[in-house]
Design an enzyme around this catalytic site. Structure first.
Site, mmCIF file in Angstrom:
data_model
loop_
_atom_site.group_PDB
_atom_site.id
_atom_site.type_symbol
_atom_site.label_atom_id
_atom_site.label_comp_id
_atom_site.label_asym_id
_atom_site.label_seq_id
_atom_site.Cartn_x
_atom_site.Cartn_y
_atom_site.Cartn_z
ATOM 1 N N GLU A 192 -0.166 6.373 7.495
ATOM 2 C CA GLU A 192 0.859 7.404 7.299
ATOM 3 C C GLU A 192 0.579 8.646 8.147
ATOM 4 O OE1 GLU A 192 1.771 8.313 3.229
ATOM 5 O OE2 GLU A 192 1.645 6.241 2.603
ATOM 6 N N GLU A 386 1.448 -0.474 0.880
ATOM 7 C CA GLU A 386 1.427 0.338 -0.347
ATOM 8 C C GLU A 386 2.782 0.305 -1.021
ATOM 9 O OE1 GLU A 386 0.172 4.454 0.011
ATOM 10 O OE2 GLU A 386 -1.431 3.883 1.387
HETATM 11 O O1 IFM Z 1 -1.959 8.392 -2.633
HETATM 12 C C1 IFM Z 1 -1.111 8.238 -1.560
HETATM 13 C C2 IFM Z 1 -1.806 7.532 -0.421
HETATM 14 O O2 IFM Z 1 -2.944 8.212 -0.014
HETATM 15 C C3 IFM Z 1 -0.884 7.412 0.765
HETATM 16 N N1 IFM Z 1 0.384 6.872 0.397
HETATM 17 C C4 IFM Z 1 1.052 7.426 -0.747
HETATM 18 C C5 IFM Z 1 0.094 7.432 -1.929
HETATM 19 C C6 IFM Z 1 0.813 7.970 -3.178
HETATM 20 O O3 IFM Z 1 1.287 9.256 -2.978
#
Ligand code: IFM
Length: 483
Positions: A192, A386
């Site tokens: 990200e 994720e």
């Molecule tokens: O916790 C974060 C992670 O570090 C990166 N993606 C989103 C998650 C939830 O906010």
């Protein structure tokens, strides 16, 4: 923070089925490909703790979290989930829940305390032990080199604003590729990249700088480092091969929170949503997959005086062919010049809200895969790196036997919804090879620190006892889904 009182009965699961499980059924791992990867995603700074142990250097969140007002209650990642010491039991928990993969990140400052220079052997040894444990348990390792935790020593030298970061990162990447050459089949350059923009342009994340131009320059340099990482990878692992877990593969992880105009026929809403998409995911996907910034982003950067320094050859060097793409998908965003129109659009779609106030929009995952296939690439697989949701509170309550339970029904509903849409995407021919839930344990959620609970399992930093975990209903639900 009050410490959880976790009696020995807290984790009893002998046959426990959450009441909400029957509401969210009708889908299981058998609806997905046989060789699908089912993983739990985490990141170093959020779970490891041991912030000052065994030679680890400071990273930017160690410092940022100590600036008053930057994190919830001034909380720090110092202890987090203590994965540094408790990784065997936490990895075993993933296995016990039925997962077959684990997405984790390396802490650069644990391995090279100042970011460049001497290697901290104890740091490398820790990851060696953890990766060995994953392999022993049958958890396919999926390793991210950088998940937001730049060594403070590098930030002191300008961090991502210093173009030297490309080489600093390259050296660090090579060290890890060579160290884990035979053990790790999945590698991610960056998680990200937008978080780095937020850290340099908006001040909400570490390192806390606040200038649009800084954000854009930091992102450009990060993308250059990504390209460098991919070239270093090919130097170590050889020429690009089609994605296959029998050898090492490399990709990047970008989060797509697609912005929808609340009123698609309203030019102001469309303009707002489009600009947000340009400034967010398109500013990474376009350079990575097409070797250019979009005209709209270039125009925006020109107009706002935030154009980064782009040298000849930069865009080509960012656009290195990848083996897979990592999609983080949590939701969509509805935008409008008129706040009431946002509410109307969400209500028009059924008015689905979660306990945390966000819209429940599981179609976001289908839409994002479509978007990727239509606009960026057709020939590399995707891993959902994720997906998950948070609640606040989640206080355990005793059941009729006195066992502590967390009835996180909205999380079950969320996971069920997203997995149902993911199944539809796969049935419709999208090439998705894995799914990672965010995350196993409640952990350090950046500025929200320990106030946002994302885990399938409840814990708290420093919770006493040998077994400081309470499986939430969603953990039991996921276990049944995977059985
Ligand atoms: O916790 C974060 C992670 O570090 C990166 N993606 C989103 C998650 C939830 O906010």
């Amino acid at each position: 923070m009050g410490k959880l009182d976790l009696s020995t009965a807290a984790n009893r699961d002998d046959g426990y089925i959450p009441a909400s499980a029957s509401l969210y059924s009708g889908i299981s791992r058998h609806d997905f490909p046989e060789d699908f990867l089912w993983g739990i995603a985490t990141s170093a700074a959020q779970i490891e703790g041991a912030a000052f142990e065994d030679g680890k250097g400071l990273e930017i969140w160690d410092v940022f979290s100590r600036i008053p007002g930057r994190t919830f209650g001034g909380q720090t990642p110092d202890l987090a989930c203590d994965y540094y010491h408790k990784y065997p039991e936490q990895l075993a928990m993933m296995k016990e829940l039925g997962f077959n993969s684990h997405r984790f990140s390396f802490s650069w400052a644990r391995i090279i305390p100042d970011g460049t220079g001497p290697v901290n052997q104890k740091g490398l040894d820790f990851y060696r032990r953890a990766v060995d444990k994953m392999l022993e348990l049958g958890l396919t390792p999926n390793a991210t080199l950088y998940h937001w935790d730049l060594p403070q020593g590098l930030e002191d030298r300008g961090g991502f604003l210093n173009r030297d970061v490309v080489n600093w990162y390259g050296e660090y990447a090579t060290l890890l590729f060579e160290t884990f050459k035979n053990e790790i089949p999945l590698w991610v350059t960056f998680n990200e990249p937008i978080a780095t923009y937020v850290g340099y342009a908006l001040g909400a994340f570490a390192p806390g700088r606040r200038l649009e131009k800084f954000g854009r320059q930091a992102n450009h340099n990060l993308l250059l480092a990504h390209g460098e990482g991919v070239r270093r990878f090919r130097d170590v692992f050889g020429e690009k091969k089609p994605y296959d877990l029998s050898h090492a593969n490399i990709g990047i992880v970008v989060d797509i929170w697609h912005h929808h105009p609340a009123r698609p026929d309203n030019p102001d809403d469309v303009r707002i949503a489009e600009l947000e998409n340009e400034k967010a995911y398109r500013s990474y996907l376009n350079p990575v997959f097409k070797g250019c910034y979009t005209d709209a982003l270039l125009k925006y950067m020109e107009e706002t005086g935030s154009m980064p320094e782009i040298r000849p050859g930069d865009m080509e060097s960012i656009c290195e062919p990848l083996d897979f793409f990592g999609l983080n998908c949590y939701n969509r965003v509805v935008d409008s010049a008129e706040p009431s129109a946002v509410k109307e659009e969400i209500e028009f779609r059924g008015g689905n809200y979660m306990d945390n106030g966000q819209e429940f929009y599981p179609e976001a995952i289908y839409d994002a895969l479509h978007n990727l296939r239509d606009n960026y690439f057709t020939d590399i697989p995707v891993i959902i790196t994720e997906n998950g949701t948070f609640n606040c509170g989640e206080t355990p309550v005793p059941d009729e036997n006195g066992y502590m339970r967390v009835h996180d029904t909205t999380r079950i509903r969320y996971l069920h919804g997203f997995l149902t849409c993911l199944k539809k995407a796969i049935d419709d021919g999208f090439d998705v090879r894995g799914y990672n839930v965010w995350t196993l344990l409640d952990n350090f959620e950046w500025p929200a620190a320990y106030s946002y609970k994302f885990g399938l399992v409840k814990t708290e930093p420093g919770a006493p006892g040998e077994n400081p975990y309470v499986k939430k209903d969603s953990a039991f639900w996921f276990k049944r889904f995977l059985e």
